[in-house]
Design a protein around this motif. Structure first.
Motif, PDB file in Angstrom:
ATOM      1  N   ALA A   1       0.840  -1.210   0.000  1.00  0.00           N
ATOM      2  CA  ALA A   1       0.000   0.000   0.000  1.00  0.00           C
ATOM      3  C   ALA A   1       0.870   1.254   0.000  1.00  0.00           C
ATOM      4  N   VAL A   2       1.928   1.253   0.825  1.00  0.00           N
ATOM      5  CA  VAL A   2       2.815   2.421   0.908  1.00  0.00           C
ATOM      6  C   VAL A   2       3.467   2.685  -0.448  1.00  0.00           C
ATOM      7  N   HIS A   3       3.866   1.602  -1.142  1.00  0.00           N
ATOM      8  CA  HIS A   3       4.574   1.759  -2.422  1.00  0.00           C
ATOM      9  C   HIS A   3       3.620   1.728  -3.625  1.00  0.00           C
ATOM     10  N   GLY A   4       2.318   1.682  -3.358  1.00  0.00           N
ATOM     11  CA  GLY A   4       1.335   1.745  -4.444  1.00  0.00           C
ATOM     12  C   GLY A   4       1.377   0.559  -5.387  1.00  0.00           C
ATOM     13  N   ARG A   5       1.561  -0.656  -4.837  1.00  0.00           N
ATOM     14  CA  ARG A   5       1.621  -1.862  -5.669  1.00  0.00           C
ATOM     15  C   ARG A   5       0.399  -2.750  -5.448  1.00  0.00           C
ATOM     16  N   ALA A   6      -0.026  -3.440  -6.503  1.00  0.00           N
ATOM     17  CA  ALA A   6      -1.082  -4.438  -6.351  1.00  0.00           C
ATOM     18  C   ALA A   6      -0.542  -5.598  -5.522  1.00  0.00           C
ATOM     19  N   CYS A   7      -1.379  -6.172  -4.672  1.00  0.00           N
ATOM     20  CA  CYS A   7      -0.907  -7.254  -3.801  1.00  0.00           C
ATOM     21  C   CYS A   7      -2.036  -8.247  -3.554  1.00  0.00           C
ATOM     22  N   ASP A   8      -1.799  -9.503  -3.913  1.00  0.00           N
ATOM     23  CA  ASP A   8      -2.730 -10.581  -3.577  1.00  0.00           C
ATOM     24  C   ASP A   8      -2.128 -11.413  -2.458  1.00  0.00           C
ATOM     25  N   VAL A   9      -2.962 -11.780  -1.475  1.00  0.00           N
ATOM     26  CA  VAL A   9      -2.500 -12.653  -0.387  1.00  0.00           C
ATOM     27  C   VAL A   9      -3.288 -13.955  -0.449  1.00  0.00           C
ATOM     28  N   SER A  10      -2.630 -15.049  -0.050  1.00  0.00           N
ATOM     29  CA  SER A  10      -3.336 -16.327   0.056  1.00  0.00           C
ATOM     30  C   SER A  10      -3.489 -16.640   1.538  1.00  0.00           C
ATOM     31  N   LEU A  11      -4.732 -16.557   2.037  1.00  0.00           N
ATOM     32  CA  LEU A  11      -4.979 -16.729   3.476  1.00  0.00           C
ATOM     33  C   LEU A  11      -5.066 -18.213   3.821  1.00  0.00           C
ATOM     34  N   GLU A  12      -4.543 -18.578   5.001  1.00  0.00           N
ATOM     35  CA  GLU A  12      -4.579 -19.982   5.430  1.00  0.00           C
ATOM     36  C   GLU A  12      -5.400 -20.105   6.707  1.00  0.00           C
ATOM     37  N   GLN A  13      -6.709 -19.803   6.601  1.00  0.00           N
ATOM     38  CA  GLN A  13      -7.593 -19.962   7.757  1.00  0.00           C
ATOM     39  C   GLN A  13      -7.838 -21.449   8.026  1.00  0.00           C
TER      40      GLN A  13
END
Ligand SMILES: Cc1cc2nc3c(=O)[nH]c(=O)nc-3n(C[C@H](O)[C@H](O)[C@H](O)COP(=O)(O)OP(=O)(O)OC[C@H]3O[C@@H](n4cnc5c(N)ncnc54)[C@H](O)[C@@H]3O)c2cc1C
Ligand code: FES
Length: 273
Positions: free
Chosen positions: A215-227
């Motif tokens: 967010a700080v560097h203005g980049r797209a970011c996808d996370v894979s959550l392990e609930q």
């Protein structure tokens, strides 16, 4: 559509006391799988553990003529089910349901891809790296662990032409410190207009930190959550997280097994994970 099969164990390759790679015969699942999807595995023939456990598809296996023949999983022993999977022998049969979940969307050139993995969070990235290589996308793996002997299977990424950046908390291999140290530096080095996307999987604090950096560097970011997941199919609600709608609207409880495990990091209400 996911398929439910009794998969034969082809091989159990032990990497250490806590990690192993389990190869399973599952041609239909391998043929349908997309990067970052997962399977639900019943780890015992009996009642304990009763519920299946979720695992990322680690590798797609192919037969001599190149047809999809099965999958492997990268297993870390942490409890009853993963201990059984660490000990299972070739020839055993395990109920296997998949492929499941929302996959990663691989970017293509001129965008660059950065995969950020912490510990067992390496698991969804071989399939993603393969898809990125097919698109000729410039790809970097930033992979962190506590110690050098907890970094595994780097050669799979080398073979795909991925640039590899390692970090260990004790400094025994790569950069000393958490993987966010080289990630922050790499993000700072690239000009703002340079298109790049982050893909992140690992412990929640690491994913939260990567999401903040993106967010700080203005980049797209996808996370894979392990609930923790009970069914993998949307029926039990054991896997919910608080997430905003795709339009950024009011947060609501969202099932990670059907709407995820891959999420745009901006959708996740990190204080509630
Ligand atoms: C989409 C998805 C993909 C995953 N991929 C992999 C993978 O590729 N390789 C792998 O080794 N693991 C993976 N996991 C995690 C794996 O599912 C859990 O480690 C497993 O379910 C634990 O089962 P168990 O019977 O060994 O542990 P249990 O005996 O059920 O639990 C032991 C302890 O671990 C905790 N625990 C259980 N599940 C999780 C979890 N998801 N995260 C953190 N703590 C947990 C429990 O609360 C308990 O304290 C994935 C999880 C998800 C949701
Ligand atoms: S695991 Fe059952 S609803 Fe998600």
């Amino acid at each position: 559509m996911p398929v439910d099969i009794d998969a034969t164990v082809i091989e159990n390759r032990r990497l250490s006391a806590d990690y192993n790679v389990l190869s399973l015969a599952a041609p239909d699942i391998a043929a349908a799988a997309r990067p970052g999807q997962f399977v639900m595995i019943k780890t015992s023939g009996g009642m304990d553990p009763l519920l299946r456990r979720p695992f990322s598809i680690f590798e797609l296996l192919r037969d001599g003529s190149g047809r999809p023949s099965g999958i492997s999983i990268f297993n870390k022993r942490i409890g009853a089910g993963t201990t059984l999977l660490s000990r299972v022998e070739a020839g055993a049969r395990l109920p296997l349901l998949g492929p499941l979940g929302r996959p990663f969307e691989p970017v293509g050139p001129p965008a660059e891809a950065w995969m950020v993995a912490g510990g067992v969070g390496l698991a969804p990235f071989v399939t993603l790296a393969t898809a990125l290589a097919a698109r000729k996308t410039r790809t970097t793996l930033l992979y962190g662990a506590r110690r050098a002997d907890e970094l595994y299977c780097v050669e799979l990424f080398d073979a795909l032409g991925v640039t590899i950046v390692l970090a260990t908390e004790d400094g025994s291999r790569g950069v000393r410190g958490r993987i966010t140290v080289p990630l922050d530096a790499a993000l700072g080095e690239r000009p703002l207009g340079h298109p790049a996307k982050l893909y992140v999987c690992g412990p929640t604090p690491m994913m939260r930190a990567c999401a903040q950096l993106a967010a700080v560097h203005g980049r797209a970011c996808d996370v894979s959550l392990e609930q923790v997941m009970g069914c993998g199919l949307g029926g039990c609600y054991s896997c919910v997280v608080l997430a905003r709608g795709a339009d950024g609207g009011t947060p609501h409880h969202t099932r990670t097994c059907v709407e995820g495990p891959v999420f745009d990091a901006r959708r996740v209400v990190w204080e509630a994970v």
